[in-house]
Design a protein around this motif. Sequence first.
Motif, PDB file in Angstrom:
ATOM      1  N   LYS A 140      -0.818  -0.681  -4.638  1.00  0.00           N
ATOM      2  CA  LYS A 140      -1.962   0.216  -4.846  1.00  0.00           C
ATOM      3  C   LYS A 140      -2.067   1.102  -3.596  1.00  0.00           C
ATOM      4  CE  LYS A 140      -4.417  -2.977  -7.867  1.00  0.00           C
ATOM      5  NZ  LYS A 140      -5.625  -3.797  -8.065  1.00  0.00           N
ATOM      6  N   TYR A 141      -1.179   2.083  -3.547  1.00  0.00           N
ATOM      7  CA  TYR A 141      -0.964   2.830  -2.309  1.00  0.00           C
ATOM      8  C   TYR A 141      -2.138   3.717  -1.902  1.00  0.00           C
ATOM      9  CZ  TYR A 141       3.626   0.984  -3.213  1.00  0.00           C
ATOM     10  OH  TYR A 141       4.663   0.130  -3.469  1.00  0.00           O
ATOM     11  N   LYS A 166      -0.624  -1.701  13.129  1.00  0.00           N
ATOM     12  CA  LYS A 166      -0.538  -2.198  11.751  1.00  0.00           C
ATOM     13  C   LYS A 166      -1.094  -1.191  10.754  1.00  0.00           C
ATOM     14  CE  LYS A 166      -0.650  -7.154  12.683  1.00  0.00           C
ATOM     15  NZ  LYS A 166      -1.404  -8.402  12.479  1.00  0.00           N
ATOM     16  N   ALA A 167      -2.213  -0.587  11.077  1.00  0.00           N
ATOM     17  CA  ALA A 167      -2.807   0.394  10.166  1.00  0.00           C
ATOM     18  C   ALA A 167      -1.911   1.628  10.039  1.00  0.00           C
ATOM     19  CB  ALA A 167      -4.203   0.783  10.644  1.00  0.00           C
ATOM     20  N   LEU A 168      -1.356   2.093  11.161  1.00  0.00           N
ATOM     21  CA  LEU A 168      -0.436   3.232  11.103  1.00  0.00           C
ATOM     22  C   LEU A 168       0.790   2.903  10.253  1.00  0.00           C
ATOM     23  CD1 LEU A 168      -0.593   4.374  14.835  1.00  0.00           C
ATOM     24  CD2 LEU A 168      -1.238   5.776  12.851  1.00  0.00           C
ATOM     25  N   PHE A 169       1.338   1.714  10.461  1.00  0.00           N
ATOM     26  CA  PHE A 169       2.517   1.286   9.705  1.00  0.00           C
ATOM     27  C   PHE A 169       2.206   1.194   8.210  1.00  0.00           C
ATOM     28  CE2 PHE A 169       4.975  -2.317   7.909  1.00  0.00           C
ATOM     29  CZ  PHE A 169       6.226  -1.716   7.920  1.00  0.00           C
ATOM     30  N   ARG A 170       1.114   0.537   7.882  1.00  0.00           N
ATOM     31  CA  ARG A 170       0.778   0.347   6.465  1.00  0.00           C
ATOM     32  C   ARG A 170       0.461   1.673   5.787  1.00  0.00           C
ATOM     33  NH1 ARG A 170      -2.449  -5.015   8.188  1.00  0.00           N
ATOM     34  NH2 ARG A 170      -0.651  -6.399   8.045  1.00  0.00           N
ATOM     35  N   ARG A 171      -0.284   2.534   6.470  1.00  0.00           N
ATOM     36  CA  ARG A 171      -0.591   3.833   5.867  1.00  0.00           C
ATOM     37  C   ARG A 171       0.670   4.672   5.756  1.00  0.00           C
ATOM     38  NH1 ARG A 171      -5.055   7.918   8.337  1.00  0.00           N
ATOM     39  NH2 ARG A 171      -3.326   8.422   9.722  1.00  0.00           N
ATOM     40  N   GLY A 172       1.534   4.584   6.770  1.00  0.00           N
ATOM     41  CA  GLY A 172       2.805   5.318   6.708  1.00  0.00           C
ATOM     42  C   GLY A 172       3.660   4.869   5.539  1.00  0.00           C
ATOM     43  N   LYS A 187       5.561   5.882  -0.100  1.00  0.00           N
ATOM     44  CA  LYS A 187       5.602   5.489  -1.512  1.00  0.00           C
ATOM     45  C   LYS A 187       4.910   6.520  -2.397  1.00  0.00           C
ATOM     46  CE  LYS A 187       7.485   1.315  -1.142  1.00  0.00           C
ATOM     47  NZ  LYS A 187       8.612   0.828  -1.918  1.00  0.00           N
ATOM     48  N   LEU A 188       3.906   7.210  -1.860  1.00  0.00           N
ATOM     49  CA  LEU A 188       3.197   8.246  -2.608  1.00  0.00           C
ATOM     50  C   LEU A 188       3.912   9.601  -2.561  1.00  0.00           C
ATOM     51  CD1 LEU A 188      -0.451   7.368  -1.477  1.00  0.00           C
ATOM     52  CD2 LEU A 188       0.472   7.139  -3.802  1.00  0.00           C
ATOM     53  N   GLY A 189       5.024   9.663  -1.817  1.00  0.00           N
ATOM     54  CA  GLY A 189       5.776  10.914  -1.705  1.00  0.00           C
ATOM     55  C   GLY A 189       5.203  11.880  -0.689  1.00  0.00           C
ATOM     56  N   LYS A 190       4.276  11.432   0.126  1.00  0.00           N
ATOM     57  CA  LYS A 190       3.681  12.271   1.175  1.00  0.00           C
ATOM     58  C   LYS A 190       4.473  12.033   2.458  1.00  0.00           C
ATOM     59  CE  LYS A 190      -0.879  12.266  -0.938  1.00  0.00           C
ATOM     60  NZ  LYS A 190      -2.308  12.014  -0.769  1.00  0.00           N
ATOM     61  N   LEU A 191       5.661  12.622   2.481  1.00  0.00           N
ATOM     62  CA  LEU A 191       6.636  12.268   3.512  1.00  0.00           C
ATOM     63  C   LEU A 191       6.262  12.763   4.905  1.00  0.00           C
ATOM     64  CD1 LEU A 191       9.940  12.718   1.474  1.00  0.00           C
ATOM     65  CD2 LEU A 191       8.419  10.730   1.649  1.00  0.00           C
ATOM     66  N   LEU A 199      14.184   4.394   5.879  1.00  0.00           N
ATOM     67  CA  LEU A 199      13.947   4.691   4.460  1.00  0.00           C
ATOM     68  C   LEU A 199      13.314   6.075   4.295  1.00  0.00           C
ATOM     69  CD1 LEU A 199      12.607   1.213   3.272  1.00  0.00           C
ATOM     70  CD2 LEU A 199      14.805   2.256   2.674  1.00  0.00           C
ATOM     71  N   LEU A 200      12.404   6.413   5.197  1.00  0.00           N
ATOM     72  CA  LEU A 200      11.773   7.721   5.160  1.00  0.00           C
ATOM     73  C   LEU A 200      12.811   8.821   5.370  1.00  0.00           C
ATOM     74  CD1 LEU A 200       9.225   9.523   5.128  1.00  0.00           C
ATOM     75  CD2 LEU A 200       9.084   9.144   7.602  1.00  0.00           C
ATOM     76  N   LYS A 201      13.709   8.609   6.311  1.00  0.00           N
ATOM     77  CA  LYS A 201      14.761   9.597   6.583  1.00  0.00           C
ATOM     78  C   LYS A 201      15.609   9.817   5.330  1.00  0.00           C
ATOM     79  CE  LYS A 201      18.570  10.587   9.697  1.00  0.00           C
ATOM     80  NZ  LYS A 201      19.426  10.096  10.771  1.00  0.00           N
ATOM     81  N   LYS A 202      15.955   8.737   4.648  1.00  0.00           N
ATOM     82  CA  LYS A 202      16.729   8.848   3.404  1.00  0.00           C
ATOM     83  C   LYS A 202      15.954   9.630   2.345  1.00  0.00           C
ATOM     84  CE  LYS A 202      19.810   4.876   3.241  1.00  0.00           C
ATOM     85  NZ  LYS A 202      20.092   3.637   2.500  1.00  0.00           N
TER      86      LYS A 202
END
Length: 179
Positions: A101-102, A121-127, A132-136, A165-168
């Motif tokens: 539930k992104y 942790k918050a930065l990592f999780r939101r990132g 996952k939402l495509g907001k790269l 994964l983001l880079k890909k």
Amino acid sequence: FVQKSMSTINPRGDYDEAVKLKTKGNEAFKKKEYQNALKYYSSIILHLGMNSRMNISQVTNKNGRSNPYVRSSRTNIQKKIDDLRLICFNNMAAVYLKQEKYDNVVQKASRVLDDEENNKKALFRRGMAYRKLGKLDEAREDLVNAARTQNLEQVDPAIQRELHLLKKDMEKIKPTRIN
């Protein structure tokens, strides 16, 4: 479980009760009982309230800037309650991440970052949620900031993996982007 709200009479008792709920939430999370974990974490917020009861004038000067010479009038227990509240929002973000539930992850992690802009942790999780939402672009900003909270030689492997994964993902859409 029976829900009661925080009293102004016994903040220590409220804090102790909230810690018990957090422990139960963590146990449910470890058992992959994510909905139960979420119920316990939500109960903490209902119990302690959404926000700190701190007045901004307690920590700022007349120009609205941080004033290191003004001692906070917050008691030790009030500070512990505020810390626990942020931990709870962060834990809720972790549950929502597991549930995929992104949008909820972004909401809860952002709530933490409103108070602690460098919370790893918050930065990592939101990132992760942004990716996952495509907001790269937003994902990159958060993940790079999460990495910056650490010693450069010892960046958390999970952050490194997510950046990879983001880079890909960014390479997949690069040809369609307009510069």
